[in-house]
Design a protein around this motif. Structure first.
Motif, PDB file in Angstrom:
ATOM      1  N   THR A   1       0.831  -1.206   0.000  1.00 62.62           N
ATOM      2  CA  THR A   1       0.000   0.000   0.000  1.00 62.62           C
ATOM      3  C   THR A   1       0.870   1.262   0.000  1.00 62.62           C
ATOM      4  O   THR A   1       0.557   2.229  -0.693  1.00 62.62           O
ATOM      5  CB  THR A   1      -0.975   0.039   1.200  1.00 62.62           C
ATOM      6  N   ALA A   2       1.982   1.231   0.760  1.00 64.48           N
ATOM      7  CA  ALA A   2       2.852   2.413   0.827  1.00 64.48           C
ATOM      8  C   ALA A   2       3.494   2.698  -0.532  1.00 64.48           C
ATOM      9  O   ALA A   2       3.594   3.853  -0.956  1.00 64.48           O
ATOM     10  CB  ALA A   2       3.915   2.226   1.906  1.00 64.48           C
TER      11      ALA A   2
ATOM     12  N   MET B   1       0.990   4.184  -2.759  1.00 65.41           N
ATOM     13  CA  MET B   1       0.773   5.601  -2.426  1.00 65.41           C
ATOM     14  C   MET B   1       1.849   6.470  -3.063  1.00 65.41           C
ATOM     15  O   MET B   1       1.551   7.542  -3.600  1.00 65.41           O
ATOM     16  CB  MET B   1       0.756   5.769  -0.905  1.00 65.41           C
ATOM     17  N   ARG B   2       3.106   6.005  -3.002  1.00 61.43           N
ATOM     18  CA  ARG B   2       4.192   6.799  -3.579  1.00 61.43           C
ATOM     19  C   ARG B   2       3.998   6.992  -5.087  1.00 61.43           C
ATOM     20  O   ARG B   2       4.158   8.108  -5.617  1.00 61.43           O
ATOM     21  CB  ARG B   2       5.540   6.123  -3.291  1.00 61.43           C
TER      22      ARG B   2
ATOM     23  N   VAL C   1       1.129   9.472  -5.610  1.00 55.97           N
ATOM     24  CA  VAL C   1       1.517  10.870  -5.374  1.00 55.97           C
ATOM     25  C   VAL C   1       2.380  11.371  -6.529  1.00 55.97           C
ATOM     26  O   VAL C   1       2.127  12.425  -7.102  1.00 55.97           O
ATOM     27  CB  VAL C   1       2.265  11.021  -4.027  1.00 55.97           C
ATOM     28  N   ASP C   2       3.411  10.591  -6.885  1.00 55.24           N
ATOM     29  CA  ASP C   2       4.349  11.049  -7.919  1.00 55.24           C
ATOM     30  C   ASP C   2       3.675  11.245  -9.268  1.00 55.24           C
ATOM     31  O   ASP C   2       4.029  12.150 -10.012  1.00 55.24           O
ATOM     32  CB  ASP C   2       5.476  10.029  -8.106  1.00 55.24           C
TER      33      ASP C   2
ATOM     34  N   LEU D   1      -1.267  12.618  -7.949  1.00 50.14           N
ATOM     35  CA  LEU D   1      -1.695  13.546  -6.914  1.00 50.14           C
ATOM     36  C   LEU D   1      -0.862  14.826  -6.870  1.00 50.14           C
ATOM     37  O   LEU D   1      -1.372  15.892  -6.484  1.00 50.14           O
ATOM     38  CB  LEU D   1      -1.610  12.833  -5.567  1.00 50.14           C
TER      39      LEU D   1
ATOM     40  N   SER E   1      -5.208  18.249  -4.261  1.00 47.01           N
ATOM     41  CA  SER E   1      -5.515  17.271  -3.204  1.00 47.01           C
ATOM     42  C   SER E   1      -5.768  17.943  -1.868  1.00 47.01           C
ATOM     43  O   SER E   1      -5.024  18.824  -1.440  1.00 47.01           O
ATOM     44  CB  SER E   1      -4.351  16.288  -3.064  1.00 47.01           C
ATOM     45  N   MET E   2      -6.832  17.525  -1.194  1.00 46.71           N
ATOM     46  CA  MET E   2      -7.122  17.996   0.158  1.00 46.71           C
ATOM     47  C   MET E   2      -7.130  16.816   1.124  1.00 46.71           C
ATOM     48  O   MET E   2      -7.822  16.838   2.138  1.00 46.71           O
ATOM     49  CB  MET E   2      -8.452  18.749   0.162  1.00 46.71           C
ATOM     50  N   GLY E   3      -6.368  15.774   0.775  1.00 43.82           N
ATOM     51  CA  GLY E   3      -6.236  14.638   1.672  1.00 43.82           C
ATOM     52  C   GLY E   3      -7.333  13.604   1.506  1.00 43.82           C
ATOM     53  O   GLY E   3      -8.134  13.666   0.564  1.00 43.82           O
ATOM     54  N   SER E   4      -7.351  12.645   2.420  1.00 43.74           N
ATOM     55  CA  SER E   4      -8.272  11.520   2.326  1.00 43.74           C
ATOM     56  C   SER E   4      -8.853  11.200   3.690  1.00 43.74           C
ATOM     57  O   SER E   4      -8.135  11.168   4.683  1.00 43.74           O
ATOM     58  CB  SER E   4      -7.521  10.287   1.803  1.00 43.74           C
TER      59      SER E   4
ATOM     60  N   LEU F   1     -10.813   6.771  -1.207  1.00 49.62           N
ATOM     61  CA  LEU F   1     -11.590   8.023  -1.163  1.00 49.62           C
ATOM     62  C   LEU F   1     -10.588   9.137  -1.212  1.00 49.62           C
ATOM     63  O   LEU F   1      -9.565   9.088  -0.523  1.00 49.62           O
ATOM     64  CB  LEU F   1     -12.351   8.159   0.159  1.00 49.62           C
ATOM     65  N   HIS F   2     -10.882  10.177  -1.969  1.00 42.12           N
ATOM     66  CA  HIS F   2      -9.967  11.278  -2.007  1.00 42.12           C
ATOM     67  C   HIS F   2     -10.719  12.599  -2.154  1.00 42.12           C
ATOM     68  O   HIS F   2     -11.611  12.703  -2.987  1.00 42.12           O
ATOM     69  CB  HIS F   2      -8.945  11.095  -3.137  1.00 42.12           C
TER      70      HIS F   2
END
Lengths: 154, 154
Positions: A68-69, A72-73, A76-77, A80, A85-88, A147-148
């Motif tokens: 999962t990490a 995520m990277r 983002v790269d 996102l 983006s206002m987070g999740s 969710l984002h």
């Protein structure tokens, strides 16, 4: 599959149901499996080659949290960082479907499932996604229902 | 709340619906927030103090994935390392309810919600849990609905 729009900011409105984004790939090395798990998930089948062989997995496998990490990277790269983006607030499901083993190459994919403007705040909306990690044999090793929160186009 | 049973192996049968386990606590430092996020979640509000202040969060906050990873470490050290763990197929929900900020001290808690013997394999069962991280102001900052496969008592 969409091309990345270099230098263009993506807003809530740019996430259209059905769109799939290819987020690139990363190789999971033996060293990274042991390093991540030693810090965050030191179960024998993640950190100890010999005990991993004797386990139900028959060999060293990556912590699901590493998968999962790394997703995520890549997210983002490759998506996102160009988005408002206002987070999740969280996510709705993770499934680790296949073990991830040393030298597996994982490709990340993000598909827009739903896009819902906020009823309380006019400046944002929530994007619901199906996130996937796929290995070099085209097996889906992880799915995640994300969710984002994204800002709307000003 | 149960005491930890030092040196005693825990099996599926030892996870009783309603039991809550205190898994200890960890402090989230500014350095660890930036280090984790630089590697796995380099969004500005996780890695850049100044841009974090200008963001909706008003200051640096930890990646939600760091909170889950730190939960996992406390779970392994204080419960799973003494259990007949056969891994996890995933989880059913994560909610990041409050921002985690530098120097927050998070306590991990694991409550057994359901325990279901496998119908296909007599040697194991699935434990469903509510996992929580609670800060020093007794605010629940994260909830996670976990699944875990455990071996049955031989």
């Amino acid at each position: 599959m969409l091309e990345r729009w270099y230098g263009v900011m993506r807003y809530f409105e740019d996430f259209v149901v059905g769109d799939t984004f290819d987020l690139g790939s990363a190789t999971i090395t033996r060293e990274s499996i042991i390093a991540f798990a030693s810090q965050y998930d030191p179960q024998p089948f993640h950190v100890d080659e010999e005990r991993a062989r004797a386990s139900v997995f028959g060999g060293l496998i990556a912590s699901g949290w590493q998968t999962t990490a790394v997703f995520m990277r890549l997210f983002v790269d490759n998506l996102l960082s160009d988005a408002a983006s206002m987070g999740s607030p969280g996510l709705d499901e993770i499934r680790w479907l296949k073990p991830v083993r040393p030298d597996d190459r994982l490709r990340a994919r993000f598909t827009v499932v739903e896009a819902r403007p906020s009823t309380r705040r006019a400046d944002r909306g929530t994007v619901y996604s199906l996130c996937e990690m796929v290995n070099q044999r085209d097996e889906v090793v992880m799915t995640l229902k994300g969710l984002h929160i994204l800002g709307r186009r000003p």
